[in-house]
Design a protein around this motif. Structure first.
Motif, PDB file in Angstrom:
ATOM      1  N   ALA A 101     -35.220  -6.809  47.027  1.00 34.81           N
ATOM      2  CA  ALA A 101     -36.499  -6.615  47.712  1.00 34.81           C
ATOM      3  C   ALA A 101     -36.508  -7.320  49.067  1.00 34.81           C
ATOM      4  O   ALA A 101     -37.038  -6.795  50.059  1.00 34.81           O
ATOM      5  CB  ALA A 101     -37.645  -7.119  46.836  1.00 34.81           C
ATOM      6  N   LYS A 102     -35.936  -8.514  49.113  1.00 39.01           N
ATOM      7  CA  LYS A 102     -35.863  -9.236  50.387  1.00 39.01           C
ATOM      8  C   LYS A 102     -35.114  -8.425  51.433  1.00 39.01           C
ATOM      9  O   LYS A 102     -35.553  -8.307  52.592  1.00 39.01           O
ATOM     10  CB  LYS A 102     -35.166 -10.589  50.180  1.00 39.01           C
ATOM     11  CG  LYS A 102     -35.934 -11.582  49.341  1.00 39.01           C
ATOM     12  CD  LYS A 102     -35.088 -12.823  49.058  1.00 39.01           C
ATOM     13  CE  LYS A 102     -35.804 -13.771  48.113  1.00 39.01           C
ATOM     14  NZ  LYS A 102     -34.979 -14.937  47.760  1.00 39.01           N
ATOM     15  N   LEU A 103     -34.000  -7.865  51.023  1.00 47.37           N
ATOM     16  CA  LEU A 103     -33.185  -7.093  51.971  1.00 47.37           C
ATOM     17  C   LEU A 103     -33.861  -5.783  52.347  1.00 47.37           C
ATOM     18  O   LEU A 103     -33.744  -5.320  53.485  1.00 47.37           O
ATOM     19  CB  LEU A 103     -31.802  -6.853  51.373  1.00 47.37           C
ATOM     20  CG  LEU A 103     -30.985  -8.136  51.166  1.00 47.37           C
ATOM     21  CD1 LEU A 103     -29.755  -7.864  50.306  1.00 47.37           C
ATOM     22  CD2 LEU A 103     -30.568  -8.744  52.508  1.00 47.37           C
ATOM     23  N   ALA A 104     -34.591  -5.195  51.405  1.00 47.02           N
ATOM     24  CA  ALA A 104     -35.316  -3.956  51.707  1.00 47.02           C
ATOM     25  C   ALA A 104     -36.467  -4.203  52.668  1.00 47.02           C
ATOM     26  O   ALA A 104     -36.936  -3.281  53.347  1.00 47.02           O
ATOM     27  CB  ALA A 104     -35.851  -3.334  50.418  1.00 47.02           C
ATOM     28  N   GLY A 121     -29.886 -17.006  59.213  1.00 50.54           N
ATOM     29  CA  GLY A 121     -30.759 -16.692  60.338  1.00 50.54           C
ATOM     30  C   GLY A 121     -30.348 -15.516  61.193  1.00 50.54           C
ATOM     31  O   GLY A 121     -30.635 -15.499  62.393  1.00 50.54           O
ATOM     32  N   ARG A 122     -29.736 -14.501  60.611  1.00 50.87           N
ATOM     33  CA  ARG A 122     -29.252 -13.370  61.405  1.00 50.87           C
ATOM     34  C   ARG A 122     -30.115 -12.118  61.284  1.00 50.87           C
ATOM     35  O   ARG A 122     -29.859 -11.131  61.962  1.00 50.87           O
ATOM     36  CB  ARG A 122     -27.813 -13.029  60.997  1.00 50.87           C
ATOM     37  CG  ARG A 122     -26.821 -14.140  61.323  1.00 50.87           C
ATOM     38  CD  ARG A 122     -25.406 -13.744  60.957  1.00 50.87           C
ATOM     39  NE  ARG A 122     -24.457 -14.784  61.342  1.00 50.87           N
ATOM     40  CZ  ARG A 122     -23.152 -14.736  61.112  1.00 50.87           C
ATOM     41  NH1 ARG A 122     -22.631 -13.684  60.485  1.00 50.87           N
ATOM     42  NH2 ARG A 122     -22.359 -15.714  61.491  1.00 50.87           N
ATOM     43  N   THR A 123     -31.119 -12.138  60.432  1.00 51.32           N
ATOM     44  CA  THR A 123     -31.973 -10.966  60.297  1.00 51.32           C
ATOM     45  C   THR A 123     -32.988 -10.904  61.431  1.00 51.32           C
ATOM     46  O   THR A 123     -33.259 -11.908  62.098  1.00 51.32           O
ATOM     47  CB  THR A 123     -32.731 -10.976  58.960  1.00 51.32           C
ATOM     48  OG1 THR A 123     -33.580 -12.126  58.918  1.00 51.32           O
ATOM     49  CG2 THR A 123     -31.766 -11.004  57.790  1.00 51.32           C
ATOM     50  N   CYS A 128     -43.030  -5.467  57.471  1.00 48.19           N
ATOM     51  CA  CYS A 128     -43.833  -5.186  56.283  1.00 48.19           C
ATOM     52  C   CYS A 128     -44.077  -6.479  55.528  1.00 48.19           C
ATOM     53  O   CYS A 128     -43.414  -7.496  55.762  1.00 48.19           O
ATOM     54  CB  CYS A 128     -43.134  -4.161  55.384  1.00 48.19           C
ATOM     55  SG  CYS A 128     -41.596  -4.753  54.659  1.00 48.19           S
ATOM     56  N   ALA A 129     -45.032  -6.428  54.612  1.00 47.96           N
ATOM     57  CA  ALA A 129     -45.322  -7.584  53.767  1.00 47.96           C
ATOM     58  C   ALA A 129     -44.311  -7.642  52.624  1.00 47.96           C
ATOM     59  O   ALA A 129     -43.689  -6.640  52.263  1.00 47.96           O
ATOM     60  CB  ALA A 129     -46.740  -7.488  53.223  1.00 47.96           C
ATOM     61  N   LEU A 163     -35.462 -17.006  57.109  1.00 48.19           N
ATOM     62  CA  LEU A 163     -36.905 -17.204  56.933  1.00 48.19           C
ATOM     63  C   LEU A 163     -37.656 -15.889  56.920  1.00 48.19           C
ATOM     64  O   LEU A 163     -38.774 -15.813  56.391  1.00 48.19           O
ATOM     65  CB  LEU A 163     -37.443 -18.100  58.049  1.00 48.19           C
ATOM     66  CG  LEU A 163     -37.110 -19.588  57.946  1.00 48.19           C
ATOM     67  CD1 LEU A 163     -37.498 -20.308  59.232  1.00 48.19           C
ATOM     68  CD2 LEU A 163     -37.826 -20.208  56.751  1.00 48.19           C
ATOM     69  N   ASP A 164     -37.049 -14.844  57.488  1.00 44.33           N
ATOM     70  CA  ASP A 164     -37.689 -13.528  57.472  1.00 44.33           C
ATOM     71  C   ASP A 164     -37.793 -12.971  56.061  1.00 44.33           C
ATOM     72  O   ASP A 164     -38.523 -11.994  55.835  1.00 44.33           O
ATOM     73  CB  ASP A 164     -36.910 -12.543  58.350  1.00 44.33           C
ATOM     74  CG  ASP A 164     -36.893 -12.954  59.811  1.00 44.33           C
ATOM     75  OD1 ASP A 164     -37.939 -13.409  60.305  1.00 44.33           O
ATOM     76  OD2 ASP A 164     -35.830 -12.836  60.453  1.00 44.33           O
ATOM     77  N   MET A 165     -37.060 -13.549  55.119  1.00 41.72           N
ATOM     78  CA  MET A 165     -37.091 -13.062  53.740  1.00 41.72           C
ATOM     79  C   MET A 165     -37.965 -13.922  52.833  1.00 41.72           C
ATOM     80  O   MET A 165     -37.939 -13.776  51.613  1.00 41.72           O
ATOM     81  CB  MET A 165     -35.671 -12.968  53.180  1.00 41.72           C
ATOM     82  CG  MET A 165     -34.775 -12.017  53.955  1.00 41.72           C
ATOM     83  SD  MET A 165     -33.232 -11.572  53.113  1.00 41.72           S
ATOM     84  CE  MET A 165     -32.506 -13.195  52.817  1.00 41.72           C
ATOM     85  N   LEU A 166     -38.756 -14.799  53.425  1.00 42.05           N
ATOM     86  CA  LEU A 166     -39.686 -15.608  52.637  1.00 42.05           C
ATOM     87  C   LEU A 166     -40.887 -14.757  52.247  1.00 42.05           C
ATOM     88  O   LEU A 166     -41.508 -14.112  53.092  1.00 42.05           O
ATOM     89  CB  LEU A 166     -40.147 -16.823  53.441  1.00 42.05           C
ATOM     90  CG  LEU A 166     -41.087 -17.792  52.726  1.00 42.05           C
ATOM     91  CD1 LEU A 166     -40.371 -18.491  51.577  1.00 42.05           C
ATOM     92  CD2 LEU A 166     -41.653 -18.824  53.714  1.00 42.05           C
TER      93      LEU A 166
END
Length: 376
Positions: A101-104, A121-123, A128-129, A163-166
């Motif tokens: 889900a994080k990667l999606a 930190g490469r994303t 989206c939420a 952090l974008d996957m938090l």
């Protein structure tokens, strides 16, 4: 070990809903946020209870998450995400579902592939939420910023940290774990414990994280055997949910060490479930590290309700007995691992430096092989 003033960054979801029945709050949160195109990422079992999330309107569901997800599994999910263009992604399941889900949430529309974002930190910022809802008590992925996917070409884990996957919201409803069978309860519970133990005895250990780590271990010691014996024991399920969440908190700033490094080849090469692999390896690495972290080893054993020890053999026997009493298979041969593959497994584990470099005691390739042979 670092002192209390060593720099540390601890991040967790801005909102964590914890407790029985809280799963229904996902829908209310999504409605208040104005989310109208949710995508739920789930395994085959949890597809059958997506309605518990309380989401309104048409809900897209990717229900093909597999244990130890690999790049093809991720690619199938990303195709669904690209087609549905969700404004909300919900991970609903164990660590595999939540990691995917994080990667999606970050890869579709970014122009990036999984290989582009491996590392830290490469994303790119997501559009989206993201909500995470664990249905097992093991990985603590709901509280963290890492995702792992297996590369079938190399049989190695690709680790992404960002952090974008938090998650914007984590909903930890222990009642969702009531249906988890005894063997899986035992394996996932030991996985949660391993996260805490490996962080607590880590070279990068920190007093701020030690608090979560030792309490997570204590919760497992008090509640895991109870939950295995009686899956309807709500107090036990609640305690394991706390342990899993705390283990997730440990992963970001400190992470795991040799235990997970040695466990990974069992999954990538022989498809041993992650929790079962960690349980089998756990006594051996705890014992191996005992001479250099004797006080913390005593604390770990005490938190599990085991006799104090620092001698390697005594530590191994105590930890082995704890796991075996849960009904877990504690022999590599019993899990179908062929003896002639042990050297290749040792080679593979030895290059997982992102974890081995955290271990409190240096471990050589030959020492890894010796552990596998002892565990065989």
């Amino acid at each position: 070990m670092p002192a209390v003033d060593a720099p540390l960054r601890l991040v967790c979801p801005p909102v964590i809903e914890f407790g029985a029945g809280t799963v229904a709050r996902v829908g209310a949160w999504a409605k208040a946020r104005g989310c109208r195109r949710p995508l739920v990422v789930a395994d085959a079992f949890n597809v059958g209870r997506v309605e518990l999330l309380g989401l309104d309107g048409p809900v897209a569901v990717f229900g093909d998450v597999v244990p130890e997800p690999d790049i093809p599994n991720l690619d199938a999910l990303l195709a669904t995400a690209t087609e549905t263009a969700p404004d909300l992604v919900v991970g609903f399941g164990g660590g595999s579902a939540m990691d995917l889900a994080k990667l999606a949430a970050v890869l579709p529309g970014s122009g990036q592939t999984i290989r582009d974002v491996v590392g830290v930190g490469r994303t790119r910022p997501r559009c989206c939420a993201l909500v995470q809802v664990p249905t097992t008590a093991g990985t603590g992925s709901e509280g963290g910023i890492r995702a792992l996917v297996t590369d079938p070409a190399t049989r190695n884990k690709l680790a992404v940290e960002s952090l974008d996957m938090l998650a914007d919201l984590a909903v930890v409803d222990p009642d969702l774990t009531m249906s988890v069978p005894p063997a899986l309860t035992a394996a996932t519970g030991v996985d949660a414990m391993a996260h805490c133990v490996e962080a607590y005895t880590n070279r990068r250990a920190h007093p701020l994280i030690d608090f979560y780590a030792i309490e997570g271990i204590r919760q497992v010691g008090r509640h895991l055997a109870r939950a295995v014996a009686d899956g309807s024991d709500r107090a036990a399920r609640r305690g394991l949910a706390v342990a899993s969440l705390y283990g997730g908190f440990c992963l970001g700033p400190v992470n795991t060490a040799a235990g997970h490094a040695l466990a990974y080849p069992l999954g990538t090469r022989h498809h041993v479930p992650h929790g079962a692999a960690n349980a089998l390896i756990f006594p051996h690495v705890l014992a191996f590290n005992a001479p250099v972290v004797p006080e913390k080893t005593r604390h770990v054993l005490a938190a599990l309700g085991l006799p104090a020890a620092t001698d390697e053999a005594a530590v191994r026997d105590a930890a082995y007995g704890f796991c075996a009493a849960l009904g877990l298979e504690m022999r590599l041969s019993g899990l179908g691992v062929p003896e002639d593959d042990l050297p290749a497994m040792a080679d593979e584990a030895f290059v997982i430096r992102r974890l081995l470099d955290n271990n409190p005691r240096e471990i050589s390739r030959d020492e890894i092989l010796a552990i596998y042979r002892t565990a065989f």
